[in-house]
Structure formats: structure tokens, C-alpha cells
Enzyme design. Structure first.
Site, short mmCIF file in Angstrom:
data_model
loop_
_atom_site.label_atom_id
_atom_site.label_comp_id
_atom_site.label_asym_id
_atom_site.label_seq_id
_atom_site.Cartn_x
_atom_site.Cartn_y
_atom_site.Cartn_z
N TYR A 157 -10.83 -14.03 8.03
CA TYR A 157 -11.78 -14.55 9.03
C TYR A 157 -11.98 -13.55 10.17
O TYR A 157 -13.08 -13.40 10.70
CB TYR A 157 -11.26 -15.88 9.61
CG TYR A 157 -11.32 -17.02 8.61
CD1 TYR A 157 -12.48 -17.77 8.45
CD2 TYR A 157 -10.22 -17.33 7.82
CE1 TYR A 157 -12.54 -18.82 7.53
CE2 TYR A 157 -10.26 -18.36 6.90
CZ TYR A 157 -11.42 -19.10 6.76
OH TYR A 157 -11.48 -20.12 5.84
N ARG A 194 -13.17 -37.23 17.94
CA ARG A 194 -13.78 -35.90 18.02
C ARG A 194 -14.98 -35.93 18.96
O ARG A 194 -15.20 -35.02 19.75
CB ARG A 194 -14.21 -35.46 16.62
CG ARG A 194 -14.58 -34.01 16.51
CD ARG A 194 -15.09 -33.75 15.10
NE ARG A 194 -15.42 -32.36 14.87
CZ ARG A 194 -16.46 -31.75 15.40
NH1 ARG A 194 -17.26 -32.38 16.23
NH2 ARG A 194 -16.69 -30.48 15.11
O1 1CP Z 1 -15.85 -30.60 12.35
C1 1CP Z 1 -14.65 -30.75 12.34
O2 1CP Z 1 -14.10 -31.80 12.74
C2 1CP Z 1 -13.86 -29.59 11.89
C3 1CP Z 1 -13.24 -29.70 10.53
C4 1CP Z 1 -11.84 -29.11 10.63
C5 1CP Z 1 -10.63 -29.82 10.68
C6 1CP Z 1 -10.44 -31.30 10.59
C7 1CP Z 1 -11.54 -27.73 10.78
C8 1CP Z 1 -12.51 -26.63 10.86
N1 1CP Z 1 -10.16 -27.60 10.92
C9 1CP Z 1 -9.57 -28.85 10.87
C10 1CP Z 1 -8.14 -29.15 11.05
C11 1CP Z 1 -7.15 -28.41 10.26
N2 1CP Z 1 -7.34 -27.16 9.71
C12 1CP Z 1 -5.82 -28.82 9.99
C13 1CP Z 1 -5.13 -30.05 10.55
C14 1CP Z 1 -5.62 -31.33 9.95
C15 1CP Z 1 -4.94 -31.82 8.71
O3 1CP Z 1 -4.61 -31.08 7.79
O4 1CP Z 1 -4.75 -33.06 8.65
C16 1CP Z 1 -5.26 -27.84 9.17
C17 1CP Z 1 -3.86 -27.85 8.56
C18 1CP Z 1 -6.22 -26.79 9.04
C19 1CP Z 1 -5.97 -25.53 8.34
C20 1CP Z 1 -7.11 -24.64 8.01
N3 1CP Z 1 -8.20 -24.31 8.77
C21 1CP Z 1 -7.18 -23.88 6.83
C22 1CP Z 1 -6.10 -23.87 5.76
C23 1CP Z 1 -6.14 -25.07 4.89
C24 1CP Z 1 -7.31 -25.17 3.95
O5 1CP Z 1 -8.01 -26.18 4.07
O6 1CP Z 1 -7.49 -24.27 3.12
C25 1CP Z 1 -8.36 -23.12 6.86
C26 1CP Z 1 -8.86 -22.16 5.80
C27 1CP Z 1 -9.00 -23.39 8.10
C28 1CP Z 1 -10.26 -22.76 8.62
C29 1CP Z 1 -11.30 -23.74 8.96
N4 1CP Z 1 -11.16 -24.70 9.91
C30 1CP Z 1 -12.28 -25.49 9.95
C31 1CP Z 1 -13.21 -24.97 9.00
C32 1CP Z 1 -14.56 -25.53 8.71
C33 1CP Z 1 -12.58 -23.88 8.40
C34 1CP Z 1 -13.21 -22.94 7.40
C35 1CP Z 1 -12.99 -23.30 5.99
C36 1CP Z 1 -13.74 -22.32 5.11
O7 1CP Z 1 -13.87 -21.13 5.45
O8 1CP Z 1 -14.20 -22.80 4.08
#
Ligand code: 1CP
Length: 377
Positions: A179, A65
Site C-alpha cells: 500500500y 461509523r
Molecule cells: O468503510 C468502512 O467502514 C471501512 C471498511 C474497513 C474496516 C471495517 C476498513 C478499510 N478497515 C476495517 C477494519 C479492519 N481492517 C480490521 C478490524 C475489524 C475486524 O476485523 O473486525 C482489521 C483486522 C483490518 C485489517 C486490514 N485492513 C487488512 C488485513 C485483513 C484483510 O482483510 O485482508 C487489510 C488488507 C486492510 C486494508 C484496508 N482497510 C480498509 C480497506 C477498504 C482496505 C483495503 C482492502 C483492499 O485493498 O482490498
């Protein structure tokens, strides 16, 4: 006439019979275990993967990252996105890899501004009125902007070990809309609920647009090589009040997506994750016909074995907090879940994503526990 025939085809698609392969109790490597489970095979050991398995709890992720410079650069650089997808596979040997991307890339492709500022949640430009929506509707070709994601899928199909299935995914329209309407993540998803109450036609148009775009996005991932598709409705729990909203904006929308995909990509099973569905889980499973049903941590496993596993291959549902605390409870809970689901198709997973403070040693312990619990006949 053509439409009628099409509808009949969707509704008549037979569900595979449950096949119990535990008698053999030996490794049959002819097909990936995740695909077998989704095809309703009961395996001696359930396949296992983990939501958010590629992420901040892994030091190798943090390194890649940093190399990418930002989270969005990481998502849009196919070689790096493929690298972080593979990291948990190399370290732990999971049975499935989930494409590294984010649910918010779809609104980005539709023309929303999107940023992940350091230490804060995602920030988006907001959809407030029909002009905002009109701009999204005329966004043009989403696939051009999403091409790096499809390229990541293609790289992964070549790079993954032969027994590891590749999962593509998208956010469900409701969750993505929460969102887009708020411009960020919100507790209780209040801004989206406010639009629902105050401007239902606008909200419905947004859901239409997102449903259509989600289908096209998932189809393209399947064409690029995703073998399973997952729909994340992380905030569907806030629709579950009993006023018909869950049915209208979660179940029926997922049903449309699942039916469209089962027609355009019949060999690619879908896993639905209506997180927080509670008592709606049963109707959701029956109505959508999803081959895979992801269960959140609140779902009682004995109830689910009786009422949900008959409808679909269930996936879940260890409490992700146990990845932080570990200990004997991690082992006993893992065994309890494997045991409760041992008489039907099951994929072992967490009830939600692993958090950045999760301990990789606990992940290993969970995996060892699942795999030593072989249920031979
Ligand atoms: O700083 C970082 O590195 C960012 C953290 C991060 C990561 C690793 C985010 C930001 N997204 C992801 C990757 C991700 N997101 C994946 C692929 C990785 C894996 O699963 O191994 C997937 C499937 C998602 C899906 C995702 N993004 C969801 C649905 C799943 C869940 O966790 O409920 C949601 C709601 C998001 C939005 C999102 N992306 C990232 C953040 C911080 C958020 C917001 C979450 C929130 O509102 O609380």
C-alpha cells in the site's frame, strides 16, 4: 555472549504438548477457550471468531461509523472503536474480539498521509525514493500517534466478558509495503514488485523499517492488554512464485517478528496469516514457530490436518462467500471443517474477512452449527 544466550532462549522455547480435553466434554471455564486452543488443547468445540467481524455487514456498525464521521475518526476515537469491537460480541457471542483498527494506521503513524474516501479503497502518500523513506525513518515516536489504539485495547480489556479473548493485530511488512509503495490497494501488487525488481536496496530498507515498527507496535498492544497478536499478510500470495521471495519477505520476516515477540511478550501467542501461501504453508509453520496458523479458503482441510495441525493450532477456513449465500452448503461446509480438524487444536474462522453483503443470519447459523458439533469422546 548475551546475544547467543538470547538466541538459544528463542530456539529452545518448548512447544506445549497436545492435550485432549474432549473426554471431559463439559465446559471448563478456568481459561479462555481461544488461549487453550493456541496452547494446543483439543477442545470439545473449537473456539470461534470471524475476520472482519466488526464491519459494514452490521447495521449497528454503520450507525457508529456515521456518528464518528469517518473511518479514521472511528479508529482514533477509543470509545467508539471499543464500541464497534464489542458489537459482534454482544450480537453473536464470539469467543474472541479483534481490536477495531486498521493495518494502515502504522504507516500513518510513520508519517504517511492516509485517507479512506467514501466508496473507494484507502489512499496514501507514496514511498518512491530514499528521501521519502528518510522522512519515515525520522518520524519520531510512533507510540504517541498510536496512543488512541492502545487506549482502545485498555477499554476493551475492562469491558469484554471474562471468557472472550482480545486479539491485537498488525499488517505484515510486505502487505503494508504494497500500500505504501502504490499509494493504494493494487491487483497483483505490481508497484511493490516493480520496486523489488528495480531498487532492491530501497525495498529492503523499507522492510527493515516496517519490521522494526511492527514489532514495537505489537509489543505495545500486548502491554496495553491484547492477549493474542495476529499478523495479517493478506497479499503474501503474490510472493509465492518459487523464486525465493516468499521465504525472504514473508516467512523470514514473520519469523523475526514472532521471535522478538516471544522474547518480549512470552505469554502472548501469535497467529500468522500468510494468505495465499499455498505450498509454502508448511515451511512457514515450521520456520516461524507460530502457535496459531490462519488458513485461507484455498487450503485443503484434510491436507492441513495432516501436515499443518501437527505444527500449530490451525485457524479457519470457511469460504466467506457462504456468509452471503447461506443455505445447506453453509451448514455442510462448516461441519466438514470442524470434522476435519477435530483431532488437533483448531479455531474456527473464515478463510478471509466477511464482506459487507454478508448476512448476519448466516453468521448465526454458522455459529450454531460449530457449537452443536460437540466432539465428545
Ligand atoms: O468503510 C468502512 O467502514 C471501512 C471498511 C474497513 C474496516 C471495517 C476498513 C478499510 N478497515 C476495517 C477494519 C479492519 N481492517 C480490521 C478490524 C475489524 C475486524 O476485523 O473486525 C482489521 C483486522 C483490518 C485489517 C486490514 N485492513 C487488512 C488485513 C485483513 C484483510 O482483510 O485482508 C487489510 C488488507 C486492510 C486494508 C484496508 N482497510 C480498509 C480497506 C477498504 C482496505 C483495503 C482492502 C483492499 O485493498 O482490498
Amino acid at each position: 555472549m548475551r546475544l547467543q544466550a538470547q538466541v538459544r532462549k528463542w530456539y529452545c522455547r518448548p512447544r506445549s504438548p497436545v492435550v485432549d480435553t474432549r473426554e471431559r466434554c463439559q465446559l471448563d471455564t478456568s481459561r479462555k477457550s481461544l488461549l487453550k486452543a493456541l496452547d494446543r488443547e483439543i477442545l470439545p468445540t473449537p473456539p470461534v471468531w470471524m475476520m472482519r467481524q466488526a464491519g459494514r455487514y452490521l447495521p449497528e456498525y454503520m450507525k457508529t461509523r456515521a456518528r464518528a464521521g469517518s473511518f479514521l475518526n472511528l479508529c482514533y476515537t477509543p470509545e467508539l472503536a471499543a464500541e464497534v469491537t464489542l458489537q459482534p460480541i454482544r450480537r453473536f457471542g464470539f469467543d474472541a474480539a479483534i481490536l477495531f483498527a486498521d493495518i494502515l494506521l502504522l504507516p500513518h503513524a510513520l508519517g504517511c498521509e492516509l485517507d479512506f474516501p467514501e466508496g473507494r479503497g484507502p489512499q496514501l502518500s507514496v514511498v518512491r525514493n530514499s528521501e521519502d523513506l528518510g522522512r519515515l525513518a525520522s518520524a519520531g515516536d510512533i507510540h504517541r500517534k498510536l496512543e488512541p489504539i492502545y487506549r482502545t485495547v485498555r477499554i476493551l480489556r475492562d469491558a469484554l466478558p471474562g471468557d472472550v479473548a482480545l486479539i491485537g493485530f498488525a499488517g505484515a511488512p510486505w502487505t503494508v509495503a504494497t500500500y505504501m509503495i502504490a499509494g493504494r490497494g493494487t491487483p497483483g501488487q505490481e508497484p511493490a514488485h516493480a520496486m523489488l525488481r528495480e531498487n532492491r536496496p530501497l525495498f529492503d530498507q523499507l522492510m527493515e523499517l516496517l519490521t522494526d515498527a511492527t514489532i514495537r507496535y505489537l509489543e505495545q498492544q500486548a502491554r496495553a492488554g491484547a492477549e493474542v497478536l495476529k499478523i495479517f499478510d493478506s497479499w503474501s500470495g503474490s510472493l509465492a512464485g518459487g523464486d525465493g521471495l516468499f521465504d525472504r519477505y514473508c516467512t523470514r520476516i514473520h519469523e523475526r517478528i514472532v521471535k522478538a515477540l516471544s522474547s518480549s511478550c512470552p505469554d502472548v501467542p501469535v497467529i500468522g496469516f500468510p494468505r495465499g501461501a499455498g505450498r509454502h504453508y508448511r515451511d512457514y509453520a515450521a520456520r516461524t514457530g507460530v502457535p496459531g496458523l490462519a488458513l485461507d479458503t484455498d487450503v485443503d482441510v484434510d491436507w492441513a490436518a495432516k501436515h499443518l495441525q501437527t505444527e500449530a493450532c490451525v485457524q479457519g477456513n470457511l469460504d466467506p462467500r457462504l456468509m452471503v449465500t447461506g443455505g445447506r452448503k453453509l451448514v455442510s461446509e462448516t461441519r466438514r471443517i470442524v470434522g476435519a480438524f477435530s483431532n488437533g487444536p483448531h479455531i474456527f474462522n473464515l478463510g478471509h474477512g466477511i464482506t459487507p453483503d454478508g448476512d448476519p443470519d448466516n453468521v448465526l447459523r454458522m455459529l450454531e452449527t460449530v457449537r452443536e458439533t460437540r466432539m465428545c469422546r
